[in-house]
Design a protein around this motif. Structure first.
Motif, PDB file in Angstrom:
ATOM      1  N   ASP A  14       0.815  -1.210   0.000  1.00  0.00           N
ATOM      2  CA  ASP A  14       0.000   0.000   0.000  1.00  0.00           C
ATOM      3  C   ASP A  14       0.855   1.269   0.000  1.00  0.00           C
ATOM      4  O   ASP A  14       2.083   1.220  -0.007  1.00  0.00           O
ATOM      5  N   HIS A  15       0.185   2.405   0.045  1.00  0.00           N
ATOM      6  CA  HIS A  15       0.866   3.698  -0.060  1.00  0.00           C
ATOM      7  C   HIS A  15       1.415   4.203   1.265  1.00  0.00           C
ATOM      8  O   HIS A  15       2.127   5.209   1.300  1.00  0.00           O
ATOM      9  N   PHE A  16       1.122   3.516   2.354  1.00  0.00           N
ATOM     10  CA  PHE A  16       1.382   4.067   3.687  1.00  0.00           C
ATOM     11  C   PHE A  16       2.851   4.404   3.930  1.00  0.00           C
ATOM     12  O   PHE A  16       3.185   5.491   4.394  1.00  0.00           O
ATOM     13  N   VAL A  17       3.745   3.464   3.638  1.00  0.00           N
ATOM     14  CA  VAL A  17       5.167   3.698   3.904  1.00  0.00           C
ATOM     15  C   VAL A  17       5.693   4.850   3.051  1.00  0.00           C
ATOM     16  O   VAL A  17       6.415   5.731   3.543  1.00  0.00           O
ATOM     17  N   GLY A  18       5.309   4.879   1.795  1.00  0.00           N
ATOM     18  CA  GLY A  18       5.744   5.966   0.912  1.00  0.00           C
ATOM     19  C   GLY A  18       5.242   7.318   1.379  1.00  0.00           C
ATOM     20  O   GLY A  18       5.977   8.312   1.366  1.00  0.00           O
ATOM     21  N   ALA A  19       3.983   7.364   1.827  1.00  0.00           N
ATOM     22  CA  ALA A  19       3.421   8.624   2.309  1.00  0.00           C
ATOM     23  C   ALA A  19       4.136   9.103   3.567  1.00  0.00           C
ATOM     24  O   ALA A  19       4.401  10.302   3.731  1.00  0.00           O
ATOM     25  N   VAL A  20       4.455   8.185   4.450  1.00  0.00           N
ATOM     26  CA  VAL A  20       5.154   8.540   5.683  1.00  0.00           C
ATOM     27  C   VAL A  20       6.539   9.099   5.370  1.00  0.00           C
ATOM     28  O   VAL A  20       6.943  10.158   5.871  1.00  0.00           O
ATOM     29  N   LYS A  21       7.281   8.411   4.520  1.00  0.00           N
ATOM     30  CA  LYS A  21       8.631   8.868   4.184  1.00  0.00           C
ATOM     31  C   LYS A  21       8.599  10.212   3.465  1.00  0.00           C
ATOM     32  O   LYS A  21       9.420  11.105   3.733  1.00  0.00           O
ATOM     33  N   GLY A  22       7.660  10.360   2.545  1.00  0.00           N
ATOM     34  CA  GLY A  22       7.565  11.629   1.818  1.00  0.00           C
ATOM     35  C   GLY A  22       7.245  12.790   2.734  1.00  0.00           C
ATOM     36  O   GLY A  22       7.811  13.882   2.598  1.00  0.00           O
ATOM     37  N   THR A  23       6.358  12.558   3.701  1.00  0.00           N
ATOM     38  CA  THR A  23       5.987  13.621   4.634  1.00  0.00           C
ATOM     39  C   THR A  23       7.159  13.982   5.553  1.00  0.00           C
ATOM     40  O   THR A  23       7.395  15.154   5.860  1.00  0.00           O
ATOM     41  N   ILE A  24       7.906  12.971   5.995  1.00  0.00           N
ATOM     42  CA  ILE A  24       9.089  13.250   6.817  1.00  0.00           C
ATOM     43  C   ILE A  24      10.078  14.096   6.034  1.00  0.00           C
ATOM     44  O   ILE A  24      10.596  15.114   6.534  1.00  0.00           O
ATOM     45  N   LEU A  25      10.355  13.724   4.793  1.00  0.00           N
ATOM     46  CA  LEU A  25      11.328  14.464   3.988  1.00  0.00           C
ATOM     47  C   LEU A  25      10.842  15.873   3.653  1.00  0.00           C
ATOM     48  O   LEU A  25      11.635  16.799   3.515  1.00  0.00           O
ATOM     49  N   SER A  26       9.533  16.052   3.533  1.00  0.00           N
ATOM     50  CA  SER A  26       8.988  17.395   3.280  1.00  0.00           C
ATOM     51  C   SER A  26       9.190  18.302   4.487  1.00  0.00           C
ATOM     52  O   SER A  26       9.361  19.510   4.349  1.00  0.00           O
ATOM     53  N   ASN A  27       9.175  17.705   5.671  1.00  0.00           N
ATOM     54  CA  ASN A  27       9.375  18.476   6.898  1.00  0.00           C
ATOM     55  C   ASN A  27      10.843  18.604   7.282  1.00  0.00           C
ATOM     56  O   ASN A  27      11.233  19.585   7.918  1.00  0.00           O
ATOM     57  N   LEU A  28      11.643  17.617   6.921  1.00  0.00           N
ATOM     58  CA  LEU A  28      13.035  17.566   7.360  1.00  0.00           C
ATOM     59  C   LEU A  28      13.871  16.940   6.238  1.00  0.00           C
ATOM     60  O   LEU A  28      14.206  15.760   6.282  1.00  0.00           O
ATOM     61  N   PRO A  29      14.234  17.730   5.225  1.00  0.00           N
ATOM     62  CA  PRO A  29      14.866  17.174   4.013  1.00  0.00           C
ATOM     63  C   PRO A  29      16.183  16.441   4.256  1.00  0.00           C
ATOM     64  O   PRO A  29      16.528  15.532   3.488  1.00  0.00           O
ATOM     65  N   ASP A  30      16.915  16.798   5.285  1.00  0.00           N
ATOM     66  CA  ASP A  30      18.234  16.200   5.497  1.00  0.00           C
ATOM     67  C   ASP A  30      18.232  15.001   6.435  1.00  0.00           C
ATOM     68  O   ASP A  30      19.292  14.488   6.786  1.00  0.00           O
ATOM     69  N   VAL A  31      17.077  14.553   6.842  1.00  0.00           N
ATOM     70  CA  VAL A  31      17.013  13.454   7.805  1.00  0.00           C
ATOM     71  C   VAL A  31      17.373  12.125   7.135  1.00  0.00           C
ATOM     72  O   VAL A  31      17.170  11.942   5.927  1.00  0.00           O
ATOM     73  N   ASN A  32      17.907  11.221   7.916  1.00  0.00           N
ATOM     74  CA  ASN A  32      18.204   9.870   7.450  1.00  0.00           C
ATOM     75  C   ASN A  32      17.090   8.947   7.938  1.00  0.00           C
ATOM     76  O   ASN A  32      16.934   8.736   9.142  1.00  0.00           O
ATOM     77  N   ILE A  33      16.291   8.404   7.019  1.00  0.00           N
ATOM     78  CA  ILE A  33      15.170   7.519   7.372  1.00  0.00           C
ATOM     79  C   ILE A  33      15.619   6.078   7.223  1.00  0.00           C
ATOM     80  O   ILE A  33      16.131   5.675   6.174  1.00  0.00           O
ATOM     81  N   VAL A  34      15.433   5.284   8.276  1.00  0.00           N
ATOM     82  CA  VAL A  34      15.838   3.875   8.252  1.00  0.00           C
ATOM     83  C   VAL A  34      14.625   2.996   8.543  1.00  0.00           C
ATOM     84  O   VAL A  34      13.917   3.215   9.531  1.00  0.00           O
ATOM     85  N   ASP A  35      14.391   2.017   7.686  1.00  0.00           N
ATOM     86  CA  ASP A  35      13.325   1.040   7.917  1.00  0.00           C
ATOM     87  C   ASP A  35      13.857  -0.068   8.814  1.00  0.00           C
ATOM     88  O   ASP A  35      14.797  -0.770   8.444  1.00  0.00           O
ATOM     89  N   ILE A  36      13.248  -0.240   9.988  1.00  0.00           N
ATOM     90  CA  ILE A  36      13.561  -1.417  10.800  1.00  0.00           C
ATOM     91  C   ILE A  36      12.743  -2.591  10.291  1.00  0.00           C
ATOM     92  O   ILE A  36      13.271  -3.642   9.950  1.00  0.00           O
ATOM     93  N   SER A  37      11.430  -2.425  10.202  1.00  0.00           N
ATOM     94  CA  SER A  37      10.580  -3.453   9.597  1.00  0.00           C
ATOM     95  C   SER A  37       9.212  -2.866   9.292  1.00  0.00           C
ATOM     96  O   SER A  37       8.700  -2.044  10.051  1.00  0.00           O
ATOM     97  N   HIS A  38       8.645  -3.304   8.169  1.00  0.00           N
ATOM     98  CA  HIS A  38       7.246  -2.999   7.852  1.00  0.00           C
ATOM     99  C   HIS A  38       6.446  -4.300   7.713  1.00  0.00           C
ATOM    100  O   HIS A  38       5.344  -4.302   7.180  1.00  0.00           O
ATOM    101  N   ALA A  39       7.043  -5.384   8.217  1.00  0.00           N
ATOM    102  CA  ALA A  39       6.416  -6.710   8.082  1.00  0.00           C
ATOM    103  C   ALA A  39       5.965  -7.273   9.417  1.00  0.00           C
ATOM    104  O   ALA A  39       5.788  -8.487   9.558  1.00  0.00           O
ATOM    105  N   ILE A  40       5.764  -6.407  10.414  1.00  0.00           N
ATOM    106  CA  ILE A  40       5.191  -6.865  11.670  1.00  0.00           C
ATOM    107  C   ILE A  40       3.801  -7.444  11.379  1.00  0.00           C
ATOM    108  O   ILE A  40       3.039  -6.876  10.600  1.00  0.00           O
ATOM    109  N   SER A  41       3.487  -8.562  12.003  1.00  0.00           N
ATOM    110  CA  SER A  41       2.135  -9.109  11.834  1.00  0.00           C
ATOM    111  C   SER A  41       1.119  -8.089  12.335  1.00  0.00           C
ATOM    112  O   SER A  41       1.350  -7.434  13.352  1.00  0.00           O
TER     113      SER A  41
END
Length: 276
Positions: A14-41
């Motif tokens: 779905d679009h959720f992860v992409g929307a979250v990352k895009g919103t973070i970068l729109s607010n804080l362009p220089d941040v380093n975003i790291v995925d720990i997991s998006h596969a939690i049950s």
């Protein structure tokens, strides 16, 4: 550079992860975003807590961790920030932080209070990102929240000591990508009650009388290959997180099966250690 991690049950379809990352970068362009997991049950707080506990320590202090599992706001599921062990966790008060705070006392806990914000059905996007970016910029917790002292704890999965210390009764708390089964019985608890006794790890019909410190510990390399245990054999070990884990050596969950399928074990099932 500021670091924000993401641990969610969103999956990748779905679009959720992409929307979250895009919103973070729109607010804080220089941040380093790291995925720990998006596969939690879905909604599995215990699984999320286990993964988060064993990942966050690898990040530098000051890292902000967004936890997007069962995050919808309710009177019993408040939005909080927990500052603990030099890290910041932005989460719902679901008990997900309890595996961390059981070992390290929180430095600060606040309930998120941001004016004119409606969390709706996507609070990670509408609330947690604002908070995480505020913290990543060096903002104070007092600006976005008020002191909170009602942290929920995950108590239902604590192992039980029964029969005057002759038995430890635990549960399956996590099944990994290989089908290996992780219990909630920690090495420290096992050592505290063993007192030099022989033991037997019992899970359904499987009984194991050794616990190794590595997967290939099951192999006696002094024996001829035809006489050794090896691929397909069940074993118990203390995993890298310090928990007792059951595995099938070099087995593939997606083909022949792993410990979870071959031993018939699922989340919450009982695993016991009997001292002999």
């Amino acid at each position: 550079m500021a670091i924000i991690t993401l641990t969610t049950d969103f999956g990748i379809k779905d679009h959720f992860v992409g929307a979250v990352k895009g919103t973070i970068l729109s607010n804080l362009p220089d941040v380093n975003i790291v995925d720990i997991s998006h596969a939690i049950s879905p909604f599995n707080i215990q699984e999320c807590a286990y993964i988060l506990k064993n990942a966050y320590r690898s990040f530098p202090e000051g890292t902000v961790h967004i936890v997007g599992v069962d995050s919808e706001l309710s009177p019993e599921n408040q939005h909080i920030v927990v500052q603990v062990d030099g890290h910041y966790f932005v989460s719902a008060n679901s008990g997900v932080i309890s595996l961390i705070t059981s070992e390290v006392k929180p430095e600060k806990v606040v309930e998120i209070r941001i004016p004119n914000v409606i969390s709706g059905s996507f609070p990670v996007l509408n609330v947690f990102i604002q908070v995480a970016c505020h913290i990543a910029r060096g903002g104070k917790l007092e600006v976005i929240g008020r002191p909170f002292n009602e942290l929920r704890e995950l108590r239902e999965f604590e192992p039980r000591i029964i029969d005057n210390g002759k038995t430890i009764s635990g549960n399956v708390i996590y099944i990994d990508n290989y089908g290996n089964v992780v219990t909630n019985i920690q090495r420290s608890l096992f050592n505290a009650y063993r007192n030099g006794r022989d033991f037997e790890v019992s899970a359904r019909t499987t009984k194991i009388k050794e616990i190794h410190t590595s997967y290939n510990g099951i192999i006696n390399f002094d024996l001829d290959k035809s006489q050794r245990k090896g691929p397909g054999d069940a074993l118990a070990l203390f995993n890298s997180a310090g928990y007792i884990e059951l595995a099938i050596y070099k087995s593939d969950l997606n083909s022949v099966g792993g410990a979870s399928s071959l031993l018939g074990l699922n989340y919450r099932d009982t695993v016991t250690i009997n001292f002999l």
